[in-house]
Design a protein around this motif. Structure first.
Motif, mmCIF file in Angstrom:
data_model
loop_
_atom_site.group_PDB
_atom_site.id
_atom_site.type_symbol
_atom_site.label_atom_id
_atom_site.label_comp_id
_atom_site.label_asym_id
_atom_site.label_seq_id
_atom_site.Cartn_x
_atom_site.Cartn_y
_atom_site.Cartn_z
ATOM 1 N N LEU A 244 0.880 -1.288 0.000
ATOM 2 C CA LEU A 244 -0.077 0.053 0.136
ATOM 3 C C LEU A 244 0.941 1.104 -0.013
ATOM 4 N N HIS A 245 0.540 2.196 -0.978
ATOM 5 C CA HIS A 245 1.325 3.298 -1.044
ATOM 6 C C HIS A 245 0.233 4.866 -0.867
ATOM 7 N N GLY A 246 0.836 5.702 -0.236
ATOM 8 C CA GLY A 246 0.088 7.030 0.232
ATOM 9 C C GLY A 246 0.635 8.055 -0.555
ATOM 10 N N LEU A 247 0.128 8.837 -0.907
ATOM 11 C CA LEU A 247 0.402 10.280 -1.622
ATOM 12 C C LEU A 247 -0.195 11.330 -0.902
ATOM 13 N N ASN A 248 0.462 12.417 -0.261
ATOM 14 C CA ASN A 248 0.097 13.527 -0.073
ATOM 15 C C ASN A 248 0.623 14.773 -0.632
ATOM 16 N N SER A 249 0.030 15.131 -1.753
ATOM 17 C CA SER A 249 0.730 16.271 -2.670
ATOM 18 C C SER A 249 -0.092 17.620 -2.285
ATOM 19 N N SER A 250 -0.223 17.767 -0.899
ATOM 20 C CA SER A 250 -0.681 19.269 -0.813
ATOM 21 C C SER A 250 0.441 20.122 -0.698
ATOM 22 N N GLY A 251 0.168 21.105 -1.299
ATOM 23 C CA GLY A 251 1.282 22.148 -1.884
ATOM 24 C C GLY A 251 2.069 22.560 -0.495
ATOM 25 N N LYS B 42 -6.168 31.520 9.238
ATOM 26 C CA LYS B 42 -7.044 30.892 8.452
ATOM 27 C C LYS B 42 -7.616 31.097 7.262
ATOM 28 N N ARG B 43 -7.686 32.589 7.090
ATOM 29 C CA ARG B 43 -8.364 33.013 6.040
ATOM 30 C C ARG B 43 -7.106 34.229 5.378
ATOM 31 N N GLY B 44 -7.487 34.449 4.004
ATOM 32 C CA GLY B 44 -6.708 35.577 3.653
ATOM 33 C C GLY B 44 -5.324 34.906 2.716
ATOM 34 N N PHE B 45 -4.570 35.732 1.997
ATOM 35 C CA PHE B 45 -3.444 35.405 1.164
ATOM 36 C C PHE B 45 -2.633 34.457 2.044
ATOM 37 N N ASP B 46 -2.221 34.881 3.276
ATOM 38 C CA ASP B 46 -1.351 34.049 4.278
ATOM 39 C C ASP B 46 -1.955 32.759 4.569
ATOM 40 N N SER B 47 -2.784 32.318 4.164
ATOM 41 C CA SER B 47 -3.339 31.049 4.259
ATOM 42 C C SER B 47 -3.230 30.370 3.056
ATOM 43 N N VAL B 48 -2.798 30.556 2.103
ATOM 44 C CA VAL B 48 -2.647 29.725 0.722
ATOM 45 C C VAL B 48 -1.648 29.106 0.726
ATOM 46 N N THR B 49 -1.506 27.876 -0.110
ATOM 47 C CA THR B 49 -0.200 26.888 -0.221
ATOM 48 C C THR B 49 0.037 26.949 -1.648
ATOM 49 N N VAL B 50 1.140 26.497 -1.932
ATOM 50 C CA VAL B 50 1.427 26.375 -3.329
ATOM 51 C C VAL B 50 0.895 24.904 -3.693
ATOM 52 N N PRO B 51 0.001 25.270 -5.080
ATOM 53 C CA PRO B 51 -0.823 23.920 -5.345
ATOM 54 C C PRO B 51 0.028 22.835 -5.616
ATOM 55 N N GLY B 52 -0.301 21.576 -5.221
ATOM 56 C CA GLY B 52 0.457 20.261 -5.329
ATOM 57 C C GLY B 52 -0.158 19.478 -6.257
ATOM 58 N N ALA B 53 -1.187 19.499 -6.734
ATOM 59 C CA ALA B 53 -1.905 18.485 -7.701
ATOM 60 C C ALA B 53 -1.121 18.089 -8.990
ATOM 61 N N VAL B 54 -0.515 19.058 -9.755
ATOM 62 C CA VAL B 54 0.080 18.537 -10.818
ATOM 63 C C VAL B 54 1.424 17.809 -10.529
ATOM 64 N N ALA B 55 2.265 18.191 -9.416
ATOM 65 C CA ALA B 55 3.254 17.644 -8.879
ATOM 66 C C ALA B 55 3.001 16.153 -8.501
ATOM 67 N N GLY B 56 1.739 16.002 -7.730
ATOM 68 C CA GLY B 56 1.414 14.650 -7.447
ATOM 69 C C GLY B 56 1.221 13.617 -8.531
ATOM 70 N N TRP B 57 0.464 14.383 -9.689
ATOM 71 C CA TRP B 57 0.194 13.663 -10.785
ATOM 72 C C TRP B 57 1.491 12.817 -11.424
#
Length: 142
Positions: free
Chosen positions: A78-85, A109-124
């Motif tokens: 079993l393998h797991g991937l967490n590609s949250s940015g 919890k809100r605003g610009f300082d709560s946003v991470t770098v997207p990770g979907a494409v790196a996970g793919w």
């Protein structure tokens, strides 16, 4: 135990028994996944192609600016991937203390300082390189 075809609930969904099934919330995404199977790809290739199409057909469900998570069985392990940015490199404790006060313990919890770098494409890409059979560019063709 045999399958009971006498489904007691009112539903238009019926059981499906087949090989090479791709199930998505949009028919074009399912078709993209099936195309990868027909090209000799595997379930990982189909899932990536389907997810890529969903970014166009249902961008609020799965966008290029999202994250990706997977649990995958390779037949032995079993393998797991967490590609949250990741968080931006400048987000240090000092940055948040300076901007929000020294008593700040966590990022907002809100605003610009709560946003991470997207990770979907790196996970793919990571899934494709490790488990896929087809070239990554082929997966984005549909």
């Amino acid at each position: 135990m045999n399958f009971d075809y006498q489904f007691p609930y009112t539903s238009t969904r019926l059981p499906l028994f087949a090989r090479n099934v791709v199930s998505t919330s949009h028919p074009l995404a399912a078709q993209a996944g099936l195309r990868m199977m027909l090209k000799g790809g595997n379930a990982v290739d189909a899932a990536i192609a389907a997810a890529a199409v969903i970014t166009l057909t249902e961008p609020v469900s799965c966008g290029l600016g999202s994250d990706a998570f997977a649990i995958l069985w390779d037949g032995q392990e079993l393998h797991g991937l967490n590609s949250s940015g990741p968080a931006p490199a400048t987000w240090t404790p000092e940055y948040f203390h300076r901007k929000y006060g020294a008593e700040t313990k966590t990022p907002p919890k809100r605003g610009f300082d709560s946003v991470t770098v997207p990770g979907a494409v790196a996970g793919w890409v990571a899934l494709s390189e490790r488990f896929g059979k087809l070239p990554f560019a082929d997966l984005l063709e549909p």
